[in-house]
Design a protein around this motif. Structure first.
Motif, PDB file in Angstrom:
ATOM      1  N   ILE A  53     -15.480  13.748  29.367  1.00  0.00           N
ATOM      2  CA  ILE A  53     -15.031  13.095  28.163  1.00  0.00           C
ATOM      3  C   ILE A  53     -13.885  14.097  27.179  1.00  0.00           C
ATOM      4  CG2 ILE A  53     -16.255  11.195  27.211  1.00  0.00           C
ATOM      5  CD1 ILE A  53     -18.481  13.094  26.965  1.00  0.00           C
ATOM      6  N   PRO A  54     -13.690  13.395  26.063  1.00  0.00           N
ATOM      7  CA  PRO A  54     -12.594  14.118  25.484  1.00  0.00           C
ATOM      8  C   PRO A  54     -12.597  15.316  24.710  1.00  0.00           C
ATOM      9  CG  PRO A  54     -13.305  12.049  24.097  1.00  0.00           C
ATOM     10  CD  PRO A  54     -14.311  12.517  25.555  1.00  0.00           C
ATOM     11  N   PHE A  55     -13.764  15.697  24.243  1.00  0.00           N
ATOM     12  CA  PHE A  55     -13.911  16.875  23.826  1.00  0.00           C
ATOM     13  C   PHE A  55     -14.616  17.973  24.586  1.00  0.00           C
ATOM     14  CE2 PHE A  55     -17.831  14.779  23.071  1.00  0.00           C
ATOM     15  CZ  PHE A  55     -18.669  15.675  23.252  1.00  0.00           C
ATOM     16  N   ARG A  56     -14.487  19.454  24.240  1.00  0.00           N
ATOM     17  CA  ARG A  56     -15.100  20.342  24.749  1.00  0.00           C
ATOM     18  C   ARG A  56     -16.278  20.896  24.298  1.00  0.00           C
ATOM     19  NH1 ARG A  56      -9.484  24.102  25.786  1.00  0.00           N
ATOM     20  NH2 ARG A  56      -8.410  22.563  27.084  1.00  0.00           N
ATOM     21  N   PHE A  57     -17.154  21.352  25.136  1.00  0.00           N
ATOM     22  CA  PHE A  57     -18.351  21.891  24.667  1.00  0.00           C
ATOM     23  C   PHE A  57     -18.485  23.233  25.011  1.00  0.00           C
ATOM     24  CE2 PHE A  57     -22.674  23.110  26.055  1.00  0.00           C
ATOM     25  CZ  PHE A  57     -23.206  22.840  24.916  1.00  0.00           C
ATOM     26  N   ASN A  58     -18.888  24.323  23.990  1.00  0.00           N
ATOM     27  CA  ASN A  58     -18.843  25.591  24.500  1.00  0.00           C
ATOM     28  C   ASN A  58     -20.197  26.259  24.248  1.00  0.00           C
ATOM     29  OD1 ASN A  58     -18.614  28.298  24.705  1.00  0.00           O
ATOM     30  ND2 ASN A  58     -16.871  28.368  23.584  1.00  0.00           N
ATOM     31  N   PRO A  59     -21.155  26.121  25.331  1.00  0.00           N
ATOM     32  CA  PRO A  59     -22.638  26.424  24.879  1.00  0.00           C
ATOM     33  C   PRO A  59     -22.988  27.899  24.552  1.00  0.00           C
ATOM     34  CG  PRO A  59     -22.094  26.522  27.357  1.00  0.00           C
ATOM     35  CD  PRO A  59     -20.782  26.125  26.672  1.00  0.00           C
ATOM     36  N   LYS A  60     -23.692  28.017  23.307  1.00  0.00           N
ATOM     37  CA  LYS A  60     -24.307  29.479  22.848  1.00  0.00           C
ATOM     38  C   LYS A  60     -23.252  30.342  22.776  1.00  0.00           C
ATOM     39  CE  LYS A  60     -28.626  28.240  25.340  1.00  0.00           C
ATOM     40  NZ  LYS A  60     -28.122  26.957  25.565  1.00  0.00           N
ATOM     41  N   GLN A  61     -22.260  30.238  22.064  1.00  0.00           N
ATOM     42  CA  GLN A  61     -21.062  31.158  21.804  1.00  0.00           C
ATOM     43  C   GLN A  61     -21.334  32.021  20.586  1.00  0.00           C
ATOM     44  OE1 GLN A  61     -17.024  29.732  21.063  1.00  0.00           O
ATOM     45  NE2 GLN A  61     -16.336  31.155  22.492  1.00  0.00           N
ATOM     46  N   GLY A  62     -22.126  32.870  20.337  1.00  0.00           N
ATOM     47  CA  GLY A  62     -22.217  33.591  19.369  1.00  0.00           C
ATOM     48  C   GLY A  62     -23.007  32.632  18.196  1.00  0.00           C
ATOM     49  N   MET A  63     -23.639  31.599  18.652  1.00  0.00           N
ATOM     50  CA  MET A  63     -24.414  31.150  17.651  1.00  0.00           C
ATOM     51  C   MET A  63     -26.036  31.062  17.631  1.00  0.00           C
ATOM     52  SD  MET A  63     -21.810  29.690  16.273  1.00  0.00           S
ATOM     53  CE  MET A  63     -22.850  28.273  15.086  1.00  0.00           C
ATOM     54  N   GLY A  64     -26.456  31.973  18.489  1.00  0.00           N
ATOM     55  CA  GLY A  64     -27.908  32.046  18.601  1.00  0.00           C
ATOM     56  C   GLY A  64     -28.360  31.213  19.635  1.00  0.00           C
ATOM     57  N   GLN A  65     -29.651  31.447  20.008  1.00  0.00           N
ATOM     58  CA  GLN A  65     -30.393  30.538  21.193  1.00  0.00           C
ATOM     59  C   GLN A  65     -30.515  29.051  20.559  1.00  0.00           C
ATOM     60  OE1 GLN A  65     -30.952  31.585  24.201  1.00  0.00           O
ATOM     61  NE2 GLN A  65     -31.762  29.916  25.075  1.00  0.00           N
ATOM     62  N   GLY A  66     -30.100  28.224  21.602  1.00  0.00           N
ATOM     63  CA  GLY A  66     -30.208  26.732  21.211  1.00  0.00           C
ATOM     64  C   GLY A  66     -29.393  26.123  20.488  1.00  0.00           C
ATOM     65  N   SER A  67     -27.989  26.890  20.388  1.00  0.00           N
ATOM     66  CA  SER A  67     -26.993  26.265  19.354  1.00  0.00           C
ATOM     67  C   SER A  67     -25.787  26.252  20.247  1.00  0.00           C
ATOM     68  CB  SER A  67     -26.887  26.931  18.168  1.00  0.00           C
ATOM     69  OG  SER A  67     -26.333  28.329  18.371  1.00  0.00           O
ATOM     70  N   SER A  68     -24.909  25.481  19.808  1.00  0.00           N
ATOM     71  CA  SER A  68     -23.531  25.095  20.593  1.00  0.00           C
ATOM     72  C   SER A  68     -22.532  24.845  19.667  1.00  0.00           C
ATOM     73  CB  SER A  68     -23.946  23.943  21.615  1.00  0.00           C
ATOM     74  OG  SER A  68     -24.902  24.328  22.451  1.00  0.00           O
ATOM     75  N   GLN A  69     -21.224  24.680  20.287  1.00  0.00           N
ATOM     76  CA  GLN A  69     -20.152  24.324  19.300  1.00  0.00           C
ATOM     77  C   GLN A  69     -19.382  23.107  19.969  1.00  0.00           C
ATOM     78  OE1 GLN A  69     -17.871  27.644  17.557  1.00  0.00           O
ATOM     79  NE2 GLN A  69     -19.256  28.721  18.969  1.00  0.00           N
ATOM     80  N   ILE A  70     -18.844  22.033  19.422  1.00  0.00           N
ATOM     81  CA  ILE A  70     -18.109  21.137  19.945  1.00  0.00           C
ATOM     82  C   ILE A  70     -16.858  20.957  19.202  1.00  0.00           C
ATOM     83  CG2 ILE A  70     -20.155  19.983  21.073  1.00  0.00           C
ATOM     84  CD1 ILE A  70     -20.022  17.867  18.772  1.00  0.00           C
ATOM     85  N   TRP A  71     -16.003  20.213  19.639  1.00  0.00           N
ATOM     86  CA  TRP A  71     -14.493  20.186  18.934  1.00  0.00           C
ATOM     87  C   TRP A  71     -13.659  19.119  20.055  1.00  0.00           C
ATOM     88  CZ3 TRP A  71     -14.814  24.580  21.610  1.00  0.00           C
ATOM     89  CH2 TRP A  71     -13.926  24.878  22.694  1.00  0.00           C
ATOM     90  N   LEU A  72     -12.609  18.437  19.310  1.00  0.00           N
ATOM     91  CA  LEU A  72     -12.101  17.473  20.119  1.00  0.00           C
ATOM     92  C   LEU A  72     -10.437  17.979  20.275  1.00  0.00           C
ATOM     93  CD1 LEU A  72     -11.763  14.481  21.027  1.00  0.00           C
ATOM     94  CD2 LEU A  72     -10.900  13.969  18.733  1.00  0.00           C
ATOM     95  N   ASP A  73     -10.150  18.227  21.509  1.00  0.00           N
ATOM     96  CA  ASP A  73      -8.784  18.679  21.680  1.00  0.00           C
ATOM     97  C   ASP A  73      -7.765  17.737  21.367  1.00  0.00           C
ATOM     98  OD1 ASP A  73      -6.673  19.832  22.982  1.00  0.00           O
ATOM     99  OD2 ASP A  73      -7.457  20.580  24.601  1.00  0.00           O
ATOM    100  N   PRO A  74      -6.863  17.917  20.441  1.00  0.00           N
ATOM    101  CA  PRO A  74      -5.704  17.094  19.875  1.00  0.00           C
ATOM    102  C   PRO A  74      -4.814  16.735  21.103  1.00  0.00           C
ATOM    103  CG  PRO A  74      -5.481  19.222  19.159  1.00  0.00           C
ATOM    104  CD  PRO A  74      -6.643  19.369  19.832  1.00  0.00           C
ATOM    105  N   GLU A  75      -4.891  17.555  22.371  1.00  0.00           N
ATOM    106  CA  GLU A  75      -4.159  16.912  23.395  1.00  0.00           C
ATOM    107  C   GLU A  75      -4.625  15.891  24.334  1.00  0.00           C
ATOM    108  OE1 GLU A  75      -0.791  18.129  23.987  1.00  0.00           O
ATOM    109  OE2 GLU A  75      -1.260  19.334  22.236  1.00  0.00           O
TER     110      GLU A  75
END
Length: 410
Positions: free
Chosen positions: A70-92
């Motif tokens: 899918i269209p957005f990227r998922f970056n698991p546990k990047q400095g957010m603590g155990q059990g948290s993640s970050q997502i965003w939508l690539d404008p490309e």
């Protein structure tokens, strides 16, 4: 206004609204997607946009694997603590018509998901978000949603074969009648030669989008039925993999890269394939089906990439990739025992060919032992020219020079 007139007016208004606001497809069918925790809930077509409604659910298990899709990227546990993640939508992110990647529809905007920053999600969170793209041309009722390729520290996904309602617009009947009544063009006299127009033809650049598509299906070589498979490759230093439960795959490639693909399936012998999109200028889609042999007793599997010095039994380095794959298979399947079989053509002395084929089989056996495979799991035999595959031309007889392995225990 009588009731019949009212119904006619209501029907006309409904048609007008459909033409104005387009089509809506709820829960569209998708041929391939990598992650079950992301869904396309609705695709809406307006006069201006293709609007895609998605839902992301962080279920935790399986997410740290290397999904594609899918269209957005998922970056698991990047400095957010155990059990948290970050997502965003690539404008490309962009939309394509399958097999025609020059027909692309650009990303416009998004709602409830960032495009130039990240959004924190925790285990169990649900994120509903919307992506707006240029309006798909009428008649495109299947499209791909391509975000891009994974990069270090992130995981990207794509949807392939999204099926929606988007019929061609009907031409006004009056226009058709007017066209039918148009007079036939007046022909010039036969004595007047036609003057050719030397207008430069516009050359299409099928790689304008910067993406080549590699697609196909993985089959059981015995039954010819599709099988669940995994395709692994390296791009820009990143090890990537595509998992397909249906056997069908479609991968976006960088046309400037060279790729070595390894196709695997549980219970089958893997294979490899090399491709360089840049070698086929102007070609944007590459098709390749793979047929994998089941790991069953009695199966004979030819190893196509085994090379020796001419008329000798010393292995060439070009063989190591194929032999390493065989060694990996035997390490993963501890109960399997094999017989390496060497074969030659019928050119030259019979006895010498028989000895050469045996020594070549023993060279393969020795390589596998060096890689950690127990010698009692590998038998080596040479058959010379006694088991030919072809009796045809010189080119066909080359197929007789081969190395195979037979599964004797599993």
């Amino acid at each position: 206004m009588n009731f019949r007139s009212f119904l006619a007016l209501a029907f006309a208004i409904t048609l007008s609204l459909n033409d104005t606001f387009g089509q809506v497809t709820e829960n569209p069918k998708v041929d391939e997607q990598s992650a079950p925790y992301v869904k396309i809930r609705r695709v809406e077509l307006t006069d201006e946009y293709t609007i895609i409604h998605l839902r992301f659910v962080d279920k935790g298990s399986g997410i740290p694997q290397q999904p594609q899709g899918i269209p957005f990227r998922f970056n698991p546990k990047q400095g957010m603590g155990q059990g948290s993640s970050q997502i965003w939508l690539d404008p490309e992110t962009r939309l394509y018509k399958p097999g025609e990647i020059e027909k692309k529809f650009k990303f416009i905007k998004a709602e409830n998901i960032p495009t130039n920053s990240t959004k924190k999600v925790s285990l169990g969170d649900t994120v509903n978000f919307v992506a707006y793209f240029e309006r798909l041309s009428p008649g495109i009722e299947e499209f791909d949603f391509y975000e891009g390729r994974s990069s270090q520290g992130t995981q990207s996904w794509n949807f392939y074969g999204i099926q929606i309602k988007n019929p061609l617009k009907k031409q006004p009947q009056k226009a058709e009648q007017a066209s039918a009544k148009a007079k036939a063009p007046v022909k010039k006299p036969a004595t007047e030669p036609a003057i050719p127009k030397n207008e430069p033809q516009k050359e299409e650049n099928t790689n304008e989008s910067g993406v080549a598509v590699f697609r196909g299906t993985v089959y059981n070589a015995k039954t010819k039925q599709p099988i669940a498979a995994e395709i692994r490759y390296v791009e820009n230093g990143d090890s990537l993999q595509i998992k397909s439960s249906s056997g069908k795959y479609k991968i976006g490639l960088d046309p400037s890269e060279k790729y070595d693909f390894r196709v695997t399936a549980k219970g089958f012998y893997s294979t490899s394939y090399n491709i360089s999109p840049a070698d086929s200028i102007g070609k944007a889609t590459f098709s390749r089906d793979f047929y994998l042999n089941p790991l069953a007793v009695g199966e004979t599997i030819t190893m196509p990439n085994i090379y020796f010095e001419t008329s000798k039994f010393a292995l060439l380095p070009e063989s190591y990739g194929e032999l390493d794959r065989l060694a990996d298979m035997m390490k993963e399947n501890k109960n399997i025992r094999i017989r390496i079989e060497g074969h030659t053509d019928n050119v030259g002395d019979f006895d010498k060919n028989l000895e050469l084929s045996r020594k070549r089989a023993e060279s393969v056996q020795a390589y596998l032992v060096e890689k950690g495979i127990e010698s009692n799991r590998i038998e080596a035999k040479g058959y010379g020219a006694t088991r030919p595959l072809s009796q045809g031309s010189a080119e066909e007889r080359r197929k007789n020079r081969r190395v195979e392995f037979v599964i004797t225990e599993a």
